[in-house]
Design an enzyme around this catalytic site. Structure first.
Site, PDB file in Angstrom:
ATOM      1  N   HIS A  94      15.695  -0.780 -32.466  1.00  0.00           N
ATOM      2  CA  HIS A  94      16.973  -0.957 -31.745  1.00  0.00           C
ATOM      3  C   HIS A  94      16.909  -2.121 -30.758  1.00  0.00           C
ATOM      4  O   HIS A  94      17.488  -2.063 -29.678  1.00  0.00           O
ATOM      5  CB  HIS A  94      17.382   0.318 -31.005  1.00  0.00           C
ATOM      6  N   ASN A 167      23.106   7.986 -33.415  1.00  0.00           N
ATOM      7  CA  ASN A 167      23.308   6.919 -34.400  1.00  0.00           C
ATOM      8  C   ASN A 167      24.709   7.007 -34.981  1.00  0.00           C
ATOM      9  O   ASN A 167      25.430   7.976 -34.728  1.00  0.00           O
ATOM     10  CB  ASN A 167      22.291   7.048 -35.539  1.00  0.00           C
ATOM     11  N   HIS A 358      16.807   8.206 -22.890  1.00  0.00           N
ATOM     12  CA  HIS A 358      15.773   9.196 -23.219  1.00  0.00           C
ATOM     13  C   HIS A 358      16.453  10.503 -23.610  1.00  0.00           C
ATOM     14  O   HIS A 358      17.215  11.063 -22.833  1.00  0.00           O
ATOM     15  CB  HIS A 358      14.852   9.400 -22.020  1.00  0.00           C
TER      16      HIS A 358
HETATM   17 FE1  HDE Z   1      14.837   6.387 -31.480  1.00  0.00          FE
HETATM   18  N1  HDE Z   1      13.653   5.217 -30.340  1.00  0.00           N
HETATM   19  N2  HDE Z   1      13.224   7.290 -32.245  1.00  0.00           N
HETATM   20  N3  HDE Z   1      16.017   7.467 -32.759  1.00  0.00           N
HETATM   21  N4  HDE Z   1      16.471   5.476 -30.777  1.00  0.00           N
HETATM   22  C1  HDE Z   1      14.055   4.240 -29.513  1.00  0.00           C
HETATM   23  O1  HDE Z   1      13.273   3.909 -27.334  1.00  0.00           O
HETATM   24  C2  HDE Z   1      11.979   7.211 -31.750  1.00  0.00           C
HETATM   25  C3  HDE Z   1      15.594   8.399 -33.653  1.00  0.00           C
HETATM   26  C4  HDE Z   1      17.759   5.772 -31.059  1.00  0.00           C
HETATM   27  O2  HDE Z   1      20.077   1.560 -26.901  1.00  0.00           O
HETATM   28  C5  HDE Z   1      12.935   3.679 -28.677  1.00  0.00           C
HETATM   29  O3  HDE Z   1      13.940   2.786 -25.495  1.00  0.00           O
HETATM   30  C6  HDE Z   1      11.099   8.122 -32.434  1.00  0.00           C
HETATM   31  C7  HDE Z   1      16.702   9.156 -34.164  1.00  0.00           C
HETATM   32  C8  HDE Z   1      18.638   4.845 -30.387  1.00  0.00           C
HETATM   33  O4  HDE Z   1      18.199   1.607 -25.757  1.00  0.00           O
HETATM   34  C9  HDE Z   1      11.737   4.527 -29.079  1.00  0.00           C
HETATM   35  C10 HDE Z   1      11.866   8.741 -33.377  1.00  0.00           C
HETATM   36  C11 HDE Z   1      17.799   8.640 -33.541  1.00  0.00           C
HETATM   37  C12 HDE Z   1      17.794   3.988 -29.684  1.00  0.00           C
HETATM   38  C13 HDE Z   1      12.339   5.435 -30.135  1.00  0.00           C
HETATM   39  C14 HDE Z   1      13.198   8.211 -33.253  1.00  0.00           C
HETATM   40  C15 HDE Z   1      17.356   7.587 -32.680  1.00  0.00           C
HETATM   41  C16 HDE Z   1      16.449   4.415 -29.946  1.00  0.00           C
HETATM   42  C17 HDE Z   1      12.772   2.200 -28.768  1.00  0.00           C
HETATM   43  C18 HDE Z   1      11.443   9.784 -34.396  1.00  0.00           C
HETATM   44  C19 HDE Z   1      19.274   9.050 -33.739  1.00  0.00           C
HETATM   45  C20 HDE Z   1      18.196   2.810 -28.826  1.00  0.00           C
HETATM   46  C21 HDE Z   1      13.217   1.645 -27.429  1.00  0.00           C
HETATM   47  C22 HDE Z   1      10.939  10.961 -33.812  1.00  0.00           C
HETATM   48  C23 HDE Z   1      19.551  10.403 -33.356  1.00  0.00           C
HETATM   49  C24 HDE Z   1      18.495   3.220 -27.427  1.00  0.00           C
HETATM   50  C25 HDE Z   1      13.532   2.794 -26.636  1.00  0.00           C
HETATM   51  C26 HDE Z   1      18.958   2.040 -26.629  1.00  0.00           C
HETATM   52  C27 HDE Z   1      15.315   3.802 -29.382  1.00  0.00           C
HETATM   53  C28 HDE Z   1      11.595   6.351 -30.742  1.00  0.00           C
HETATM   54  C29 HDE Z   1      14.244   8.592 -34.118  1.00  0.00           C
HETATM   55  C30 HDE Z   1      18.279   6.823 -31.891  1.00  0.00           C
HETATM   56  C31 HDE Z   1      10.513   3.786 -29.528  1.00  0.00           C
HETATM   57  C32 HDE Z   1       9.629   8.318 -32.151  1.00  0.00           C
HETATM   58  C33 HDE Z   1      16.646  10.328 -35.158  1.00  0.00           C
HETATM   59  C34 HDE Z   1      20.149   4.820 -30.435  1.00  0.00           C
HETATM   60  O5  HDE Z   1      11.295   5.324 -28.013  1.00  0.00           O
END
Ligand code: HDE
Length: 738
Positions: A94, A167, A358
């Site tokens: 993202h 999402n 978060h």
């Molecule tokens: Fe994320 N995801 N994600 N994700 N995600 C990040 O956090 C992660 C997942 C989502 O505009 C990171 O600050 C793991 C699902 C959005 O700043 C990180 C897993 C969904 C955004 C991270 C998922 C999301 C992130 C990268 C699997 C939809 C952007 C930078 C367990 C429900 C937020 C950050 C923004 C961002 C980890 C799966 C949505 C690395 C480990 C499912 C919208 O922490």
């Protein structure tokens, strides 16, 4: 012009005063004595970061005119050192995003469902910050990549921040957080040569998918037009996981969160997306920014699907499985409140880039489920900020600060801003009246829902998690014909770019499990065939010692459902507000007709943009010039929703311009509304567009309006076609035979 350099920023809800320490910068630029140094007001004078007014910012300090630079030059060193450190790590996923401020208000109290204050008080307006994003590309990548879009909302509630980090698709690729690094490594550019940027159409992504049957439902979404939205403002949002709502009596229910855009759910087509990526890679960012700047505030309704605790096992799938959705036909979405984005950030880096979302930021009344993907995310988000934002105090960055008071014994750390007075930084204590004190539940303290948990420690999933195809099939079969066609074409494109033949073949086997016709039409474009009885495709997502039987594909108990809500086309198209129309004008153009068209569009909130043979003044037929903001070279029809070619003395010249022919041909190919009057019709003819009344061999096209003058009839037909978004029936002729 006064420069704003406040750390609190006018752009954020103000934090409580006890924590709002002023920065050195503020103090340094506000002193009255500076006013005497120049004619400029005191707060506009150039200073070092320590408040020293700078006399010469053009020349470094040298030993003589032609001599070496001196180490003594503290201003040069400070300026360049700061510049050298301007970048922070981009988000690992993202990375590319755009943010906006806004407000949320619930329609009526949801106190029977939750005790969260912002969901129980319709009088309360909760400030929010929203960040939309793509997933795979780098920070500078194109907005129009085929990808999932992030839809992250930070609610600054009176009880602390609540982040709904969702999402634009309601399911996910994987069922367990432990697979996330693998998924992301597969989709990101390949590690040897870092190619391709922001694209899933490459071998490592499809290799991973082809041995991960659990991804099939999400892959259907990714290959659908949902992955190429027309605008962030026209996307649905989903919390994906099942959460809990808990009311004041302690009753818990399961909930899925939705965002429903009031402008309807719309996408572009793939050819258009690829062209936009070249013509304006900032298309979505610009679109969001401009709509808000113009006061046409994007809005969504918050939707809830609520499932009673007793119905936890009422479905053929598990509520904890993030590769499954609850069809709206089984549990309707209740629309409970409205989100309005009404203010652009003042500074992209300070706000959008530094925003730290978060999933673990919840408030009393909202709680988690045991979805193993959600549980892993609870770890990931704080962890990633420690690296990205450089330490444990990122909650003090203005965009991340709660508006609720913050008191605790956490101290120090890199870049600490808050100055807490006193000796006591531990609890319990007696020297500090045992404060900060814990809050009882009745005083707003967060109490985790006491869900009974029992079981052996295992690395396993429930049986229904192994049904990989039923909902993928439901999604595909719920799409309208044009949407299915687009999905087929997307798979042909993506798999056609995959070089490894085994990967292509494996994917065809998976598609055959979803829908045989789908598999056949994709296979055809890959030069493959679908075996008469397609073998069970491989599943490598099994543990070394797992019994193969345990991991076999299961079929859901639910009857096959066709869910209209999954089709964008089955939904109300929404108003034409903020839709953009390109109007091609040349010298001597029909000024009255163009004015009438612009007025009709403006009456419904849409806007006409003049495109001339050159930018600047173009003469109308009455001799009055208007300034064209665009020329045929500086823009393209892919950046507009519809195109009009106005009549005029030089209008026929457009037909000789290759760029103009391309302009209307693309608009027609992308199924957009077109109109042409008088000599302007010649351009449509040059592009081989059936202008009704002009070509007896072809039936009139419902979205091409032509006439000698810009009559009411022409305008009405055009505006109606614009309101239908696209005329998909134009497409079949464009497809390969299936
Ligand atoms: Fe994320 N995801 N994600 N994700 N995600 C990040 O956090 C992660 C997942 C989502 O505009 C990171 O600050 C793991 C699902 C959005 O700043 C990180 C897993 C969904 C955004 C991270 C998922 C999301 C992130 C990268 C699997 C939809 C952007 C930078 C367990 C429900 C937020 C950050 C923004 C961002 C980890 C799966 C949505 C690395 C480990 C499912 C919208 O922490």
């Amino acid at each position: 012009m006064a420069r704003r350099s406040s750390t609190n920023g006018a752009s954020r809800p103000q934090p409580s005063s006890d924590r709002g320490a002023k920065s050195d910068q503020d103090r340094g630029t506000k002193g009255n004595q500076l006013a005497s140094f120049t004619d400029h007001p005191a707060d506009t004078i150039l200073t070092t970061n320590h408040g020293l007014p700078i006399n010469d910012d053009q020349n470094s300090l040298k030993a003589g005119e032609r001599g070496p630079s001196l180490l003594e030059d503290f201003h040069l060193r400070e300026k360049i050192t700061h510049f050298d450190h301007e970048r922070i790590p981009e988000r690992v996923v993202h990375a590319r995003g755009s943010g906006a401020h806004g407000v949320f208000r619930v329609y009526k109290s949801l106190s029977s469902l939750t005790k969260a204050g912002f969901l129980t008080d319709p009088a309360r307006e909760t400030p929010v910050f929203v960040r939309f994003s793509t997933v795979a590309g780098s920070r500078g990548s194109t907005d129009l990549a085929r990808d999932v879009r992030g839809f992250a909302v930070k609610f600054y509630t009176d009880e602390g921040n609540f982040d709904l980090v969702g999402n634009n698709m309601p399911v996910f690729f994987i069922q367990d957080a432990i697979k996330f690094p693998d998924l992301i490594h597969a989709v990101k550019p390949e590690p040897d040569n870092e190619i391709p940027q922001a694209a899933s159409a490459h071998d490592t992504f499809w290799d991973f998918i082809s041995v991960m049957p659990e991804s099939m439902h999400m892959v259907m979404w990714l290959m659908s037009d949902r992955a190429i939205p027309r605008s962030y403002r026209m996307m649905e949002g989903f919390g994906v996981h099942t959460f809990r709502l808990v009311n004041a009596r302690g009753t818990s229910r399961f909930v899925k969160f939705h965002w429903k855009p009031l402008l309807g759910v719309h996408s572009v087509v793939w050819d258009e997306a690829q062209k936009i990526s070249g013509k304006d890679p900032d298309f979505h960012r610009r679109d969001l920014w401009e709509a808000i700047a113009e006061g046409k505030f994007p809005e969504w309704e918050l939707g809830l699907q609520v499932v009673e605790e007793k119905d936890e096992f009422a479905f053929g799938f598990d509520l904890l499985d993030p590769t499954k959705l609850i069809p709206e036909e089984l549990v309707p979405v209740q629309r409970v409140g409205r989100l309005t984005l009404n203010r652009n950030p003042d500074n992209f880096f300070a706000e959008t880039e530094q925003a730290a979302f978060h999933i673990g930021h919840v408030v009393p009344g909202i709680d988690f489920s045991n979805d193993p993907l959600l549980q892993g995310r609870l770890f990931s988000y704080t962890d990633t900020q420690l690296l990205r934002l450089g330490g444990p105090n990122f909650h003090e960055i203005p965009i991340n600060r709660a508006i609720a008071p913050v008191h605790n014994n956490q101290r120090d750390g890199l870049m600490r801003q808050t100055i807490v007075a006193g000796k006591v930084s531990y609890g319990p204590n007696s020297l500090g009246n045992n404060e900060p004190a814990q809050a009882s539940a009745s005083a707003g303290g967060f109490v985790t829902f006491a869900e009974p948990v029992e079981g052996a420690k295992v690395r396993q999933r429930g049986a229904s998690f192994f049904d990989h195809y039923s909902q993928a099939r439901m999604f595909f079969q719920s799409q309208s014909d044009p949407e299915q066609q687009h999905l087929v074409k997307a798979l042909r494109f993506e798999l056609g770019k995959v070089k490894n033949l085994d990967v292509r073949e494996r994917m065809v086997l998976h598609l055959a499990q979803i829908d045989r016709d789908l598999a056949k039409s994709v296979a055809k474009a890959l030069g493959l065939t679908v075996p008469a009885k397609a073998a069970q495709p491989p599943n490598r997502s099994v543990p070394a010692d797992g019994s193969a039987k345990d991991h076999q594909h299961h079929q859901l108990a639910d009857p096959a459902i066709v869910s209209e809500a999954l089709s964008m086309r089955a939904q109300v198209p929404g108003p034409i507000t903020t839709r953009k129309v390109a109007v091609l004008i040349a010298d001597g153009f029909d000024a009255v007709g163009v004015a009438a068209l612009s007025k009709a569009l403006a009456a419904q909130g849409a806007a006409a943009f003049l495109v001339g043979p050159h930018v600047g003044p173009v003469l109308g037929d009455a001799g009055k010039a208007v300034a064209a903001p665009f020329s045929i070279l500086t823009t393209s029809s892919v950046l507009f929703d519809a195109v009009v070619v106005a009549d005029g003395a030089r209008a026929a010249d457009w037909a000789k311009e290759a760029d103009a022919v391309e302009f209307v041909r693309d608009a027609y190919r992308h199924c957009k509304a077109l109109a042409a009057t008088g000599a302007g019709i010649k351009l449509l003819e040059a592009a081989d567009i059936p202008a009704d009344g002009k070509d007896g061999n072809r039936p009139a096209d419902a979205a091409v309006a032509v006439g000698e003058r810009m009559s009411r009839g022409v305008i009405e037909k055009f505006v109606t076609a614009l309101g239908n978004h696209r005329l998909w029936s134009r497409e079949p002729g464009l497809h390969l035979p299936i």
